[in-house]
Design an enzyme around this catalytic site. Sequence first.
Site, short mmCIF file in Angstrom:
data_model
loop_
_atom_site.label_atom_id
_atom_site.label_comp_id
_atom_site.label_asym_id
_atom_site.label_seq_id
_atom_site.Cartn_x
_atom_site.Cartn_y
_atom_site.Cartn_z
N SER A 7 0.86 -1.18 0.00
CA SER A 7 0.00 0.00 0.00
C SER A 7 0.89 1.22 0.00
O SER A 7 2.08 1.14 0.31
CB SER A 7 -0.95 -0.01 1.21
OG SER A 7 -0.24 -0.17 2.42
N GLU A 9 1.24 5.67 0.68
CA GLU A 9 0.72 6.93 1.22
C GLU A 9 1.08 8.08 0.29
O GLU A 9 2.21 8.19 -0.17
CB GLU A 9 1.30 7.21 2.60
CG GLU A 9 0.78 8.53 3.19
CD GLU A 9 1.42 8.87 4.53
OE1 GLU A 9 0.99 8.26 5.53
OE2 GLU A 9 2.33 9.71 4.55
N ASP A 101 -1.58 16.36 14.39
CA ASP A 101 -0.56 17.24 14.97
C ASP A 101 -1.18 18.56 15.39
O ASP A 101 -2.21 18.98 14.86
CB ASP A 101 0.55 17.51 13.95
CG ASP A 101 1.29 16.23 13.56
OD1 ASP A 101 1.46 15.36 14.43
OD2 ASP A 101 1.70 16.12 12.39
N ALA A 117 -11.92 14.36 21.86
CA ALA A 117 -10.79 14.59 22.75
C ALA A 117 -9.57 13.80 22.35
O ALA A 117 -8.44 14.19 22.65
CB ALA A 117 -11.18 14.24 24.19
N PHE A 210 12.22 14.45 9.49
CA PHE A 210 11.01 13.66 9.69
C PHE A 210 11.16 12.77 10.93
O PHE A 210 10.26 12.69 11.78
CB PHE A 210 10.76 12.82 8.44
CG PHE A 210 9.43 12.12 8.39
CD1 PHE A 210 8.41 12.44 9.27
CD2 PHE A 210 9.20 11.13 7.44
CE1 PHE A 210 7.17 11.79 9.21
CE2 PHE A 210 7.98 10.47 7.38
CZ PHE A 210 6.97 10.80 8.26
N HIS A 261 3.67 -0.88 3.83
CA HIS A 261 3.04 0.40 3.49
C HIS A 261 4.14 1.42 3.23
O HIS A 261 4.94 1.72 4.12
CB HIS A 261 2.16 0.87 4.65
CG HIS A 261 1.38 2.11 4.37
ND1 HIS A 261 0.30 2.16 3.51
CD2 HIS A 261 1.52 3.38 4.85
CE1 HIS A 261 -0.19 3.37 3.48
NE2 HIS A 261 0.53 4.14 4.28
N ARG A 267 6.56 10.76 -4.83
CA ARG A 267 7.67 10.55 -5.77
C ARG A 267 7.80 9.05 -5.96
O ARG A 267 8.26 8.33 -5.07
CB ARG A 267 8.97 11.16 -5.21
CG ARG A 267 8.87 12.68 -5.04
CD ARG A 267 10.00 13.25 -4.21
NE ARG A 267 11.29 13.14 -4.86
CZ ARG A 267 12.43 13.55 -4.29
NH1 ARG A 267 12.41 14.08 -3.08
NH2 ARG A 267 13.56 13.43 -4.93
#
Length: 290
Positions: A7, A9, A101, A117, A210, A261, A267
């Site tokens: 998979s 992202e 975030d 929450a 990252f 994943h 890219r």
Amino acid sequence: MSRPTISFEFFPPKTLDASFRLWETARALAPLDPGFVSVTYGAGGTTRKLTHEAVTTIHRHYGIPVAAHLTCVEATRAETMEIVQAYADAGIREIVALRGDAPKGQDRFTPHPEGFANTVELIEAIAARGDMTIRVGAYPEPHPDSGGTDADVAWLKRKIDAGATSAITQFFFDADTFFRFRDKCAAAGIEAPIIPGILPIQGWAGAKRFAATCGTNVPGWAEDAFSKAAAEGPAAERALSERVCVKLCRDLLEGGVDRLHFYTLNRPDLTLAVCGALGVEPVRDLGAVA
């Protein structure tokens, strides 16, 4: 080794050029027949509309199951569930449920006064609909806001118990990091699939940034190897990235993992090369884009 389920992202584009890059990436990777692809949400929910547009476009044009990222940030419960309904109306049946975030300029996540929450509340609300597959995040190394791996495992158990059906991990450098986490999850009674998140390193400086934001440990061997490769030039860094990623994936597959994943960063070339080295070749004809 048998062919793993893969998979990918993607992230939503913010410019016209970025849009072309996303569609080119989706078109390049779709023939590998991924089990699903996911589309992220910007920090603080800043790409909510763009995420929706990217998710529905990929679903409509590429015939791939798409999991839309959804967070608790800066939205009421009603607004968040309206987004879920809009996905359902568009034929989207998978959600990656995340806390999210903190918005730019804030140090920590603070729930909206009328919002969810935490992730568990979000999962419970989505699961109550009965029409969505819910995926969640997992952290093989301690989340920056957590009390450690044991706390992360306990929180993951709560998310699974709330209705999530699988988890996707943050990226890591060593397969043993994942295996230790997987064993802790099994010991805690977590039976849902835990899918390792793989980052093909497009640039060493960016990968380190990252890692710093998500709590991923950068081992000394990686610092040394990528620093030397970067000094030799882009071709050397690209070759090293592919070798490191292929080895990590093979180690995981040999350890019993059957799903991978990939964080593509929109890219496709490096991800394509890694998949090819693993024997994951195109198996479907994409045909003309509608």
